[in-house]
Design a protein around this motif. Structure first.
Motif, PDB file in Angstrom:
ATOM      1  N   ASN A   1       0.846  -1.189   0.000  1.00  0.00           N
ATOM      2  CA  ASN A   1       0.000   0.000   0.000  1.00  0.00           C
ATOM      3  C   ASN A   1       0.882   1.239   0.000  1.00  0.00           C
ATOM      4  O   ASN A   1       2.015   1.224   0.497  1.00  0.00           O
ATOM      5  CB  ASN A   1      -0.946   0.005   1.209  1.00  0.00           C
ATOM      6  CG  ASN A   1      -0.201   0.128   2.530  1.00  0.00           C
ATOM      7  OD1 ASN A   1       0.194   1.220   2.954  1.00  0.00           O
ATOM      8  ND2 ASN A   1       0.015  -1.003   3.197  1.00  0.00           N
ATOM      9  N   LYS A   2       0.386   2.338  -0.585  1.00  0.00           N
ATOM     10  CA  LYS A   2       1.221   3.518  -0.823  1.00  0.00           C
ATOM     11  C   LYS A   2       1.814   4.090   0.460  1.00  0.00           C
ATOM     12  O   LYS A   2       3.017   4.389   0.518  1.00  0.00           O
ATOM     13  CB  LYS A   2       0.398   4.590  -1.540  1.00  0.00           C
ATOM     14  CG  LYS A   2       1.210   5.822  -1.943  1.00  0.00           C
ATOM     15  CD  LYS A   2       0.389   6.825  -2.722  1.00  0.00           C
ATOM     16  CE  LYS A   2       0.136   6.363  -4.130  1.00  0.00           C
ATOM     17  NZ  LYS A   2      -0.483   7.448  -4.957  1.00  0.00           N
ATOM     18  N   THR A   3       1.011   4.223   1.523  1.00  0.00           N
ATOM     19  CA  THR A   3       1.512   4.810   2.767  1.00  0.00           C
ATOM     20  C   THR A   3       2.613   3.963   3.381  1.00  0.00           C
ATOM     21  O   THR A   3       3.689   4.471   3.736  1.00  0.00           O
ATOM     22  CB  THR A   3       0.363   4.971   3.782  1.00  0.00           C
ATOM     23  OG1 THR A   3      -0.656   5.790   3.207  1.00  0.00           O
ATOM     24  CG2 THR A   3       0.865   5.607   5.071  1.00  0.00           C
ATOM     25  N   GLY A   4       2.353   2.657   3.498  1.00  0.00           N
ATOM     26  CA  GLY A   4       3.346   1.757   4.078  1.00  0.00           C
ATOM     27  C   GLY A   4       4.606   1.682   3.238  1.00  0.00           C
ATOM     28  O   GLY A   4       5.723   1.639   3.768  1.00  0.00           O
ATOM     29  N   TYR A   5       4.427   1.694   1.910  1.00  0.00           N
ATOM     30  CA  TYR A   5       5.575   1.599   0.995  1.00  0.00           C
ATOM     31  C   TYR A   5       6.521   2.777   1.183  1.00  0.00           C
ATOM     32  O   TYR A   5       7.730   2.589   1.373  1.00  0.00           O
ATOM     33  CB  TYR A   5       5.068   1.544  -0.439  1.00  0.00           C
ATOM     34  CG  TYR A   5       6.176   1.473  -1.468  1.00  0.00           C
ATOM     35  CD1 TYR A   5       6.730   0.260  -1.844  1.00  0.00           C
ATOM     36  CD2 TYR A   5       6.672   2.638  -2.073  1.00  0.00           C
ATOM     37  CE1 TYR A   5       7.750   0.187  -2.790  1.00  0.00           C
ATOM     38  CE2 TYR A   5       7.684   2.581  -3.015  1.00  0.00           C
ATOM     39  CZ  TYR A   5       8.219   1.355  -3.363  1.00  0.00           C
ATOM     40  OH  TYR A   5       9.231   1.296  -4.287  1.00  0.00           O
ATOM     41  N   TYR A   6       5.979   3.996   1.158  1.00  0.00           N
ATOM     42  CA  TYR A   6       6.844   5.176   1.258  1.00  0.00           C
ATOM     43  C   TYR A   6       7.399   5.370   2.658  1.00  0.00           C
ATOM     44  O   TYR A   6       8.506   5.906   2.832  1.00  0.00           O
ATOM     45  CB  TYR A   6       6.091   6.416   0.769  1.00  0.00           C
ATOM     46  CG  TYR A   6       5.960   6.431  -0.735  1.00  0.00           C
ATOM     47  CD1 TYR A   6       7.086   6.618  -1.547  1.00  0.00           C
ATOM     48  CD2 TYR A   6       4.743   6.211  -1.353  1.00  0.00           C
ATOM     49  CE1 TYR A   6       6.986   6.590  -2.931  1.00  0.00           C
ATOM     50  CE2 TYR A   6       4.635   6.180  -2.744  1.00  0.00           C
ATOM     51  CZ  TYR A   6       5.766   6.374  -3.520  1.00  0.00           C
ATOM     52  OH  TYR A   6       5.673   6.336  -4.890  1.00  0.00           O
ATOM     53  N   LYS A   7       6.673   4.891   3.664  1.00  0.00           N
ATOM     54  CA  LYS A   7       7.198   4.948   5.027  1.00  0.00           C
ATOM     55  C   LYS A   7       8.444   4.077   5.148  1.00  0.00           C
ATOM     56  O   LYS A   7       9.449   4.467   5.753  1.00  0.00           O
ATOM     57  CB  LYS A   7       6.119   4.477   6.018  1.00  0.00           C
ATOM     58  CG  LYS A   7       6.539   4.565   7.477  1.00  0.00           C
ATOM     59  CD  LYS A   7       5.409   4.121   8.397  1.00  0.00           C
ATOM     60  CE  LYS A   7       5.830   4.175   9.851  1.00  0.00           C
ATOM     61  NZ  LYS A   7       4.740   3.720  10.764  1.00  0.00           N
ATOM     62  N   GLU A   8       8.386   2.869   4.578  1.00  0.00           N
ATOM     63  CA  GLU A   8       9.549   1.981   4.623  1.00  0.00           C
ATOM     64  C   GLU A   8      10.709   2.535   3.803  1.00  0.00           C
ATOM     65  O   GLU A   8      11.876   2.417   4.189  1.00  0.00           O
ATOM     66  CB  GLU A   8       9.168   0.580   4.126  1.00  0.00           C
ATOM     67  CG  GLU A   8       8.276  -0.205   5.074  1.00  0.00           C
ATOM     68  CD  GLU A   8       8.883  -0.379   6.451  1.00  0.00           C
ATOM     69  OE1 GLU A   8      10.063  -0.761   6.544  1.00  0.00           O
ATOM     70  OE2 GLU A   8       8.182  -0.107   7.436  1.00  0.00           O
TER      71      GLU A   8
END
Length: 436
Positions: free
Chosen positions: A150-157
Motif C-alpha cells: 500500500n502507498k503509505t506503508g511503501y513510502y514509510k519503509e
C-alpha cells in the motif's frame, strides 16, 4: 555519513543516548549483581503491570508475585484484542511505538512499546552489530526484506531505508533476471553488510554459485551477512559463506521483543539477557534446565506500555548446558510449536525436521530452487517446488525412500512444480505448514 538514524530516533522521542548508557551499565554488572538485577527487574515489571494495566490485572489475577512459576504464560491469542484494551495507564497510541507482528505463527496482532523500551531495543541492536564491526546506524546495508504494497506503508519503509543508509532488494521476485540486476547493484555499491530473510538470501547465493561468482570479489566493502526471521540450516550457511566470501551471522528476533539471540564472532548464539528474560518451558509450564528442549518463553523487562510477561513466542528451542544467567547460549532453535508433523502411528516430529530430511535429498537430486511442504492429512503430504526441470521418477522415489526411513513408511507424497511459491505479505517463506 551524518548519523540521520540516531537523529531521527531523538526527534521522535526515543531516548537513544539514555538507552545506550543503561545497556552499558547492565553489561558491566558482575554475576552476583546481575542475578540481583534480573530478579528485581522481573518483580518490578510484574508489579508495574498489576498496578497500571487493567488487561494484565485480569489476566494474572491469581499469581503470587514472589513465586515466579505462578505467573501465567501468555500467548499471542491472549493478546488478540484491541490495543487500547492492553495499554497501561499513562500510555496511548500517541506516545508509544506501535507495530504489528509478522503473523508467521498464524496469530498476528498489533502491539506497543514505550519509547525508552524501543530505544533500548535499538541500543542492543547497535551493540550486537558492533561485534562484527558494523555500525547499525551508518554502515550501508543491502536489505532483503518484504515491503508493504500500500502507498503509505511503501513510502514509510522507503523513508526508513534512507535514514538507515540501506538499499532494499525485492524478496518477491527471485527470478534470474532480477538476481542479475541485484548483482549489478552490488558491483556499483559500497555495501558493508547484508541483512534479511534467510530464504531470499540463499536464493541469491545459489544464483552466484551457478555463475561461479564470489560476491565480495565484486563488492569488496562487504564484511558480513546477517540472516534473520527464518531458519538457517548448516548446509545453507556453508553455501552463503562460499558464495559471499564473508562471515554469516545468525540472528533470532521478534518484532515485539527485538533481538533475542545473536551470533558472536566465536559462533555462539548469545541470548539477550540485558532487557529480556528467556526461559525454556515444558508442556506443563515447568522451567527446564539448560540442555533440555522446550517452548521459548520470554519476559520483556522494560516494556511498561504493554505487558510481555512469560510470553510464549511459539518457538521450540534449547539453551546450552554452558549457559549462565548473564550469558545464556541458544544451542538449538527447532521451529514453531504449531509446525508439528502428526502421523497415524502416533509419532510426532518437528515440521522443520521433515523439511530438513527432504531438503538433503531434493537439492542433491534435481535443480530445485525452493520448496515447501504441506501436511494435508495424517498420512498425506504435498511438496511444492520451483525448478527449471520436473523432478524425475528416480528423484521422486529417492525422496519418498528417505521420508519413509526418517519418518515412517506408507505415507502418500504428492509433488507439484510451480512457477513461484507463496510468500507472506512481508515476503517470508514458510517451509512447513500443517493443515491438520
Amino acid at each position: 555519513m551524518f548519523n540521520l538514524f540516531n537523529l531521527s530516533l531523538k526527534l521522535n522521542g526515543f531516548p537513544i543516548e539514555e538507552a545506550k548508557a543503561t545497556l552499558k551499565a547492565i553489561e558491566k554488572k558482575h554475576d552476583t549483581d546481575f542475578t540481583a538485577y534480573i530478579e528485581a527487574k522481573k518483580q518490578d515489571i510484574v508489579a508495574f503491570h498489576l498496578k497500571h494495566n487493567t488487561f494484565y490485572k485480569r489476566f494474572a489475577k491469581d499469581l503470587d508475585i514472589v513465586d515466579w512459576s505462578s505467573i501465567p504464560v501468555m500467548t499471542k491469542r491472549d493478546l488478540q484484542q484491541p490495543l487500547a484494551n492492553r495499554l497501561s495507564e499513562g500510555f496511548s497510541k500517541k506516545n508509544v511505538h506501535i507495530h504489528k507482528t509478522s503473523g508467521s505463527s498464524g496469530d498476528p496482532f498489533i502491539f506497543a512499546k514505550d519509547k525508552f523500551c524501543h530505544a533500548l531495543t535499538w541500543a542492543k541492536i547497535m551493540d550486537n552489530y558492533n561485534w562484527h564491526d558494523i555500525n547499525a546506524a551508518t554502515s550501508k546495508q543491502a536489505r532483503f526484506y518484504g515491503i508493504p504494497l500500500n502507498k503509505t506503508g511503501y513510502y514509510k519503509e522507503r523513508l526508513k531505508d534512507a535514514l538507515n543508509n540501506r538499499y532494499r532488494f525485492s524478496v518477491f521476485d527471485l527470478s534470474d533476471a532480477q538476481l542479475e540486476k541485484n548483482l549489478s547493484i552490488f558491483k556499483s555499491s559500497n555495501f558493508e553488510y547484508i541483512n534479511g530473510y534467510t530464504s531470499a538470501i540463499v536464493q541469491f547465493a545459489k544464483f552466484l554459485r551457478h555463475k561461479n561468482i564470489v560476491l565480495n570479489s565484486v563488492c569488496p566493502s562487504l564484511k558480513v551477512c546477517i540472516v534473520t526471521s527464518e531458519m538457517l540450516f548448516e548446509e545453507d550457511k556453508k553455501l552463503l559463506e562460499s558464495a559471499f566470501g564473508i562471515s554469516i551471522v545468525n540472528e533470532y528476533g521478534a518484532a515485539e521483543l527485538g533481538i533475542i539471540a545473536f551470533e558472536n564472532p566465536q559462533n555462539e548464539w548469545v541470548v539477550n539477557s540485558n532487557d529480556l528474560y528467556v526461559e525454556i518451558l515444558d508442556d506443563n509450564n515447568t522451567i527446564l534446565p539448560y540442555g533440555e528442549e522446550g517452548r521459548v518463553v520470554i519476559t520483556s523487562l522494560y516494556n511498561k506500555a504493554h505487558p510481555f510477561i512469560r510470553y510464549d513466542l511459539g518457538d521450540i528451542g534449547k539453551l546450552s548446558k554452558n549457559s549462565t544467567l548473564k550469558t545464556p547460549i541458544l544451542e538449538k532453535l527447532t521451529g514453531r510449536t504449531n509446525d508439528v508433523v502428526l502421523l497415524l502411528s502416533g509419532k510426532k516430529a518437528a515440521g522443520l525436521t521433515f523439511y530438513y530430511v527432504t531438503k538433503t535429498v531434493i537439492e542433491d537430486t534435481a535443480n530445485v530452487k525452493e520448496f515447501v511442504i504441506e501436511q494435508l492429512k495424517m498420512d498425506t503430504f504435498k511438496i511444492r517446488y520451483t525448478s527449471k526441470e520436473e523432478l524425475t521418477e528416480q528423484n521422486i522415489q529417492d525422496i519418498k525412500k528417505d521420508i519413509a526411513t526418517y519418518l515412517e513408511p506408507g505415507l502418500t507424497i504428492a509433488f507439484e512444480r510451480t512457477e513461484q511459491l507463496d510468500r507472506s505479505t512481508r515476503g517470508k517463506l514458510k517451509q512447513f505448514t500443517s493443515h491438520i
